[in-house]
Design a protein around this motif. Structure first.
Motif, PDB file in Angstrom:
ATOM      1  N   CYS B  70       1.106  -1.253   0.109  1.00 14.54           N
ATOM      2  CA  CYS B  70       0.227  -0.060  -0.137  1.00 14.54           C
ATOM      3  C   CYS B  70       0.846   1.286   0.017  1.00 14.54           C
ATOM      4  CB  CYS B  70      -0.748   0.085   1.433  1.00 14.54           C
ATOM      5  SG  CYS B  70      -2.614  -0.856   1.072  1.00 14.54           S
ATOM      6  N   MET B  73       2.449   1.779  -3.345  1.00 11.16           N
ATOM      7  CA  MET B  73       1.410   2.301  -4.350  1.00 11.16           C
ATOM      8  C   MET B  73       0.955   3.786  -4.020  1.00 11.16           C
ATOM      9  SD  MET B  73       0.718  -0.096  -6.347  1.00 11.16           S
ATOM     10  CE  MET B  73      -0.791   0.126  -7.148  1.00 11.16           C
ATOM     11  N   SER B  96      -5.187  -0.396  -7.047  1.00 11.67           N
ATOM     12  CA  SER B  96      -4.862  -1.105  -5.996  1.00 11.67           C
ATOM     13  C   SER B  96      -6.114  -1.712  -5.223  1.00 11.67           C
ATOM     14  CB  SER B  96      -4.393  -0.092  -4.661  1.00 11.67           C
ATOM     15  OG  SER B  96      -3.881   1.028  -5.336  1.00 11.67           O
ATOM     16  N   SER B 104      -7.623  -1.135   0.962  1.00 11.59           N
ATOM     17  CA  SER B 104      -6.505  -0.478   0.347  1.00 11.59           C
ATOM     18  C   SER B 104      -6.675   0.380  -0.572  1.00 11.59           C
ATOM     19  CB  SER B 104      -5.633  -1.893  -0.192  1.00 11.59           C
ATOM     20  OG  SER B 104      -5.448  -2.747   0.539  1.00 11.59           O
ATOM     21  N   VAL B 108      -4.930   4.085  -0.143  1.00 14.14           N
ATOM     22  CA  VAL B 108      -4.238   4.640  -1.460  1.00 14.14           C
ATOM     23  C   VAL B 108      -4.663   5.904  -1.723  1.00 14.14           C
ATOM     24  CG1 VAL B 108      -3.025   4.524  -3.533  1.00 14.14           C
ATOM     25  CG2 VAL B 108      -3.073   2.406  -1.794  1.00 14.14           C
ATOM     26  N   LEU B 219       0.971  -7.003  -9.527  1.00  9.96           N
ATOM     27  CA  LEU B 219       0.540  -7.147  -8.354  1.00  9.96           C
ATOM     28  C   LEU B 219       0.142  -8.585  -8.077  1.00  9.96           C
ATOM     29  CD1 LEU B 219      -1.636  -3.826  -7.876  1.00  9.96           C
ATOM     30  CD2 LEU B 219       0.713  -4.599  -6.353  1.00  9.96           C
TER      31      LEU B 219
END
Lengths: 292, 228
Positions: B70, B73, B96, B104, B108, B219
């Motif tokens: 996190c 990002m 994300s 998350s 972000v 990811l």
């Protein structure tokens, strides 16, 4: 004795929240002018004269003009534009709205100047240590990105994959570097997480270290500021400071509560300026004594 | 100190905020305070929502690895905000959210605004921007599977989120300027924001198209490789 900016971040936060909150929510002409004056003076003391003041002045002018053009309430017509009346009341309201918006902008200008990211981390750490850890890791990554990009582009040049004659190739090359950097950073992040876990992160209770500690002077200032803003709020809530803009501009008659409210807010708004002036004078005296 | 480190206080806040305090603030605002002070209520509710997220985040056992990702990002989207005109914040929050979960995405979106505003100017709009970007990320997380499957839905989400951001922020502009909600001012500010809305939507779509596959692959790979 410290300058106001060097007090505990909590104290600084309380000051800005009180001044901005009161000037936004108690829409009273005198309070707005005091708040504008003190915010401008403090901003000049903190950040000095710069180009940003021109930007603020432009915003002031724009907000001043917008209200009479949009709102046509009020009884005193100044002129008629496109069959729409421009009224004195709407212009006055626009003036004070502009004062409110500019004083908030100035206050936030000084706030951003004082509240550096380490202080923000301290404040957030009080609320949620985990969140402040995420932030500090994120902030650390930003300078690392530029370092990584440089390393990757050097490696790509050595490999001969990086061409910069043709613009499409150049963009493709930049995208490839970006993609490599994202993978690299994610992998590095996982390494960090693994070593954190290996050292027992998250097993015990989370604590966070900070170099700021609330001292006696902070407590005194916080209590004083809360008392002053409470007095102002009570005076406003009692209705002694009511102002009507429409249909005609009307202020409530002068009274004791009105005076007390204005004075306490003026004291609150000018607190950092007074503090810094007293600090400068004491410093001068101490230095001159030392030279004697 | 005003800690929410205490587990008990956190639990109380977690249930009290959405179930009592936010509805109470809205009701009290509607009944007691006259309509000039709408902004007070809106600000209180916004801050309460952000506080709710803080408490939830502290309590939930969000894994170390997910937390570190996190922050990666977030850092990417802060750096992306320096690109002139076309900003990838929404796109990165959405990506994300799609791959790491709704929470998350919220984190972000909200954090990247909070931190990048240190460069772009902190203001009373910060909490609203945080909530707006956070919610755009959060909803993307709720729609996660569908967005991953159908490209057209993702593009649609990008367009809608650009428009939604303008609508949310202009409510705030009107409230800040006027104290109460004025439909003609709202229309005026929405109209004057049309070019920005277009830029938001277009940049969302562009970045979602460019980044969703490559970032998604990375990811997914990280998730598979390290078992997040």
């Amino acid at each position: 004795m410290r300058t106001f900016a060097r007090y505990d971040p909590v104290t600084v936060l309380v000051y800005f929240a009180a001044v901005v909150g009161i000037s936004v929510f108690c829409f009273e002409p005198m309070l707005l002018l005091t708040s504008l004056a003190s915010c401008v003076v403090y901003n000049l003391m903190m950040c000095g004269a710069g180009r940003s003041h021109i930007y603020y002045a432009l915003i002031f002018a724009a907000t001043l003009v917008v209200n009479p053009l949009v709102s046509h309430d009020g009884v005193t017509v100044l002129l008629v534009l496109n069959d729409r009346p421009i009224t004195l009341e709407a212009t006055v309201y626009g003036l004070f709205a502009a004062a409110m918006i500019c004083s908030t902008l100035y206050a936030f200008g000084s706030f951003t100047h004082i509240m550096t990211s380490d202080k923000l981390l301290y404040l957030l750490g009080i609320l949620s240590p985990k969140l402040s850890l995420v932030i500090s890791m994120g902030l650390r990554l930003i300078p690392e990105f530029s370092r990584d990009i440089k390393r990757i582009s050097e490696a790509q040049t050595t490999l001969g994959v990086y061409a910069d004659g043709n613009p499409i190739d150049a963009i493709k090359g930049k995208l490839r570097i970006f993609s490599v950097m994202v993978s690299l950073t994610l992998e590095n992040g996982i390494t960090t997480a693994q070593s954190m876990e290996a050292r027992g992160w998250g097993v015990g209770k989370r604590t966070n270290y900070s170099q700021y500690h609330i001292k006696k002077a902070d407590v005194i200032l916080i209590v004083a500021m809360s008392a002053l803003s409470a007095i102002t709020c009570i005076c406003v809530a009692s209705g002694a400071m009511n102002t009507e803009f429409y249909p005609s501009f009307k202020t409530s008659p002068m009274s004791c509560a009105k005076l007390v409210g204005r004075l306490s807010f003026a004291l609150l708004a000018a607190l950092p300026i007074l503090n810094d002036i007293v600090y400068a004078i004491r410093k001068k005296i101490l230095i001159s004594r030392a030279w004697r | 100190m005003l800690t929410v480190k205490n587990k008990y206080a956190r639990t109380v806040l977690r249930y009290a905020l959405p179930l009592c305090i936010i509805p109470l603030a809205v009701l009290l605002g509607a009944v007691l305070i006259d309509e000039k002070k709408y902004m007070l209520i809106v600000l209180a509710v916004t801050l309460a929502a952000l506080l709710l997220f803080c408490t939830g985040f502290e309590k939930k056992n969000i894994g170390t690895r997910r937390m570190v990702i996190c922050s990666v990002m977030t850092a990417l989207s802060i750096v992306g905000r320096f690109i002139p005109l076309f900003k990838p914040i929404t796109a990165i929050a959405v990506i994300s959210a799609m791959y790491l979960g709704a929470e998350s995405g919220f984190l972000v979106g909200a954090l990247s605004v909070l931190l990048s505003n240190f460069y772009f100017g902190q203001g009373p709009w910060t909490p609203f921007q945080m909530l707006a970007f956070g919610l755009l990320g959060y909803f993307a997380g709720l729609l996660g599977g569908a967005l991953k499957k159908y490209r057209i839905l993702l593009i649609l989400y990008g367009i809608i989120s650009g428009i939604a951001f303008s609508f949310i922020m202009d409510i705030w502009t009107v409230l800040w300027y006027n104290g109460t909600f004025n439909i003609s001012l709202y229309r005026a500010s929405l109209l004057s924001a049309v070019p920005y809305t277009l830029v938001y939507s277009v940049s969302n779509v562009i970045y979602l198209c460019i980044l969703s596959d490559s970032m998604g692959q990375k990811l997914e790979r990280i998730k598979k490789k390290y078992g997040i």
